[in-house]
Design a protein around this motif. Structure first.
Motif, PDB file in Angstrom:
ATOM      1  N   THR A 352       2.633  26.598  52.242  1.00  0.00           N
ATOM      2  CA  THR A 352       1.524  25.849  51.326  1.00  0.00           C
ATOM      3  C   THR A 352       2.225  24.864  50.527  1.00  0.00           C
ATOM      4  O   THR A 352       1.645  23.745  50.194  1.00  0.00           O
ATOM      5  N   HIS A 382      -3.456  24.810  52.015  1.00  0.00           N
ATOM      6  CA  HIS A 382      -2.760  25.928  52.831  1.00  0.00           C
ATOM      7  C   HIS A 382      -3.386  26.271  54.233  1.00  0.00           C
ATOM      8  O   HIS A 382      -4.604  25.744  54.302  1.00  0.00           O
ATOM      9  N   SER A 384      -5.065  28.282  56.789  1.00  0.00           N
ATOM     10  CA  SER A 384      -5.915  29.418  56.563  1.00  0.00           C
ATOM     11  C   SER A 384      -6.327  30.201  58.237  1.00  0.00           C
ATOM     12  O   SER A 384      -6.754  31.110  58.492  1.00  0.00           O
ATOM     13  N   LYS A 385      -5.770  29.254  59.199  1.00  0.00           N
ATOM     14  CA  LYS A 385      -5.841  29.758  60.643  1.00  0.00           C
ATOM     15  C   LYS A 385      -4.916  28.855  61.364  1.00  0.00           C
ATOM     16  O   LYS A 385      -4.723  27.700  61.204  1.00  0.00           O
ATOM     17  N   THR A 392      -7.112  24.643  54.565  1.00  0.00           N
ATOM     18  CA  THR A 392      -8.082  24.841  53.349  1.00  0.00           C
ATOM     19  C   THR A 392      -7.597  24.169  52.247  1.00  0.00           C
ATOM     20  O   THR A 392      -6.485  24.257  51.737  1.00  0.00           O
TER      21      THR A 392
END
Length: 438
Positions: A352, A382, A384-385, A392
């Protein structure tokens, strides 16, 4: 992983593309009141209740005498034969046609599971709907893509008639698939790599035309090569129309970390090339474009081709292009080096703090526009997948970001993170306002 394939078959203008877009959640297929607009097969990997499947939209399956209609008919015939499930879609605003019965018999001969969906329920006469009983299906799904009537029931039936598979965890061994239009040189390139080392050849089950997985080694790095042409000699191919977006190609993309998309330098790049490239990128695969048969061009023709290619692919600057000759072995080593390097990079993770620093750098370079005099604030980013890579971005009033600025951020992240041959999905989230009305 043998993700099931669901094909939409039917006469022109019955609503196949509308149903395709409804399930895919995006406007991928062209929708028009004019019959016969869909000429090429559209395809998208979707999830129904977390169950992955391939959805294929075909051209209207009607028998006309012109060459184009004949080719469209052949594409639909191949799609039905290769699918795990066929949705036969008809127009409920009219009575059952003899062509509908003919299509049903045609699909049943392929031994593929089939569901009958009668579209345009909102325009249908109950007496007209009853005429579809003569097709002989146990259950008729009366639906309306316009107002979504009966869609949930049809979705449930689809899930009941396909095999449920789970997404497989990425393996450490690089997997490289070669795809491209017929006669682009896939078999020649695959055979070139295969003959350099002794290899273990095994069939990938679940495909109508078997793809071949070959365990090889490149520069002391073990890798797996998947050839969608099945390692066959061209002399053994007798089909009049060899399909491009077949079950073999789709599943080979599924398996791969990196996809080598082969283009024939002696032909113009086609719409289907763009579809495959964008599909691979959207699925989170790394892509290398291999321009084959470059040795067949004169100096002036080569310069013209490179100019046309740079214009056609100007929106895909992150995708590397390697010019090669599979027959002569020219630049084939560099091509595989690039493909394996990209495959190894698929497991890179980004924390992040790093992503937020990149976001701050991009915002400082070009601040987001204001909205009604108020600034749009982007606070943090950050992951997210991981597959496909999704980042995101959180902040205030992010929903007001224009598409041009989102493209700027996407390209900026690709460049700063050095994501060669890949694409990222940006998700925007706004911080919760505790004083906002519920």
């Amino acid at each position: 992983m043998n993700t099931p394939i669901v094909a939409l078959i039917g006469q022109p203008n019955v609503g196949k593309s509308s149903f395709f877009n409804l399930l895919a959640g995006k406007r991928s297929a062209i929708v028009s009141a004019k019959a016969g607009v869909t000429r090429d097969r559209q395809f998208s990997k979707i999830q129904l209740d977390n169950v992955p499947l391939w959805l294929v939209d075909t051209a209207g399956l009607s028998r006309h005498q012109d060459k184009l209609s004949s080719a469209m008919y052949e594409q639909s015939r191949m799609a039905a034969a290769q699918a795990d499930l066929v949705i036969l879609m008809t127009d409920g605003s009219t009575m059952c046609q003899s062509e509908d019965i003919e299509l049903a018999r045609f699909i049943q001969k392929s031994k593929t599971k089939v569901l009958l969906a009668v579209n345009k329920h909102d325009l249908a006469d109950p007496n007209d709907l009853e005429t579809y009983r003569k097709i002989g299906m146990k259950e008729i799904f009366s639906i309306s893509c316009m107002n979504k009537h009966g869609i949930d029931a049809l979705k449930s039936a689809i899930l009941e008639n396909i095999t449920h598979v789970e997404e497989e965890i990425q393996t450490d061994t690089p997997i490289v698939s070669i795809v491209g239009k017929p006669n682009a040189g896939k078999s020649t390139l695959s055979n070139h790599y295969a003959k350099e080392d002794r290899c273990i050849v095994s069939k990938i089950p679940g495909t109508t035309r078997d793809a071949i997985a070959i365990d090889l080694e490149h520069n002391k790095t073990p890798y797996r090569l998947i050839d969608t042409a099945g390692m066959r000699k061209k002399a053994r191919i007798h089909e009049e129309i060899e399909q491009y977006a077949t079950s073999t190609t789709l599943r080979a993309i599924d398996e791969a970390h990196t996809v080598i998309h082969l283009i024939d330098a002696t032909e113009h790049i086609a719409r289907q090339d763009f579809r495959i490239i964008h599909l691979c990128l959207d699925m989170g695969k790394a892509v290398v474009i291999g321009v084959n048969k470059i040795d067949c061009l004169s100096k002036s023709a080569k310069a013209l081709f490179k100019k046309d290619l740079s214009i056609a692919l100007k929106h895909l600057k992150q995708v590397p292009i390697v010019e090669l000759s599979a027959t002569q072995g020219k630049n084939t080593y560099q091509l595989m080096t690039q493909a394996i390097t990209l495959a190894k990079g698929m497991n890179r993770t980004f924390n992040t703090s790093m992503l937020t620093r990149v976001l701050e750098k991009l915002v400082k370079r070009t601040p987001p526009p204001t909205r009604l005099g108020r600034p749009i604030q982007l606070r943090m980013a950050h992951t997210s997948k991981q597959y496909p890579l999704q980042i995101t971005i959180r902040g205030k009033r992010t929903s007001y970001l224009p598409k041009s600025y989102i493209r700027y951020l996407t390209n900026g992240f690709l460049q700063e993170l050095q994501l060669t041959g890949r694409h990222i999905h940006l998700v925007l989230e706004s911080d919760h306002n505790p004083f906002a009305p519920e």
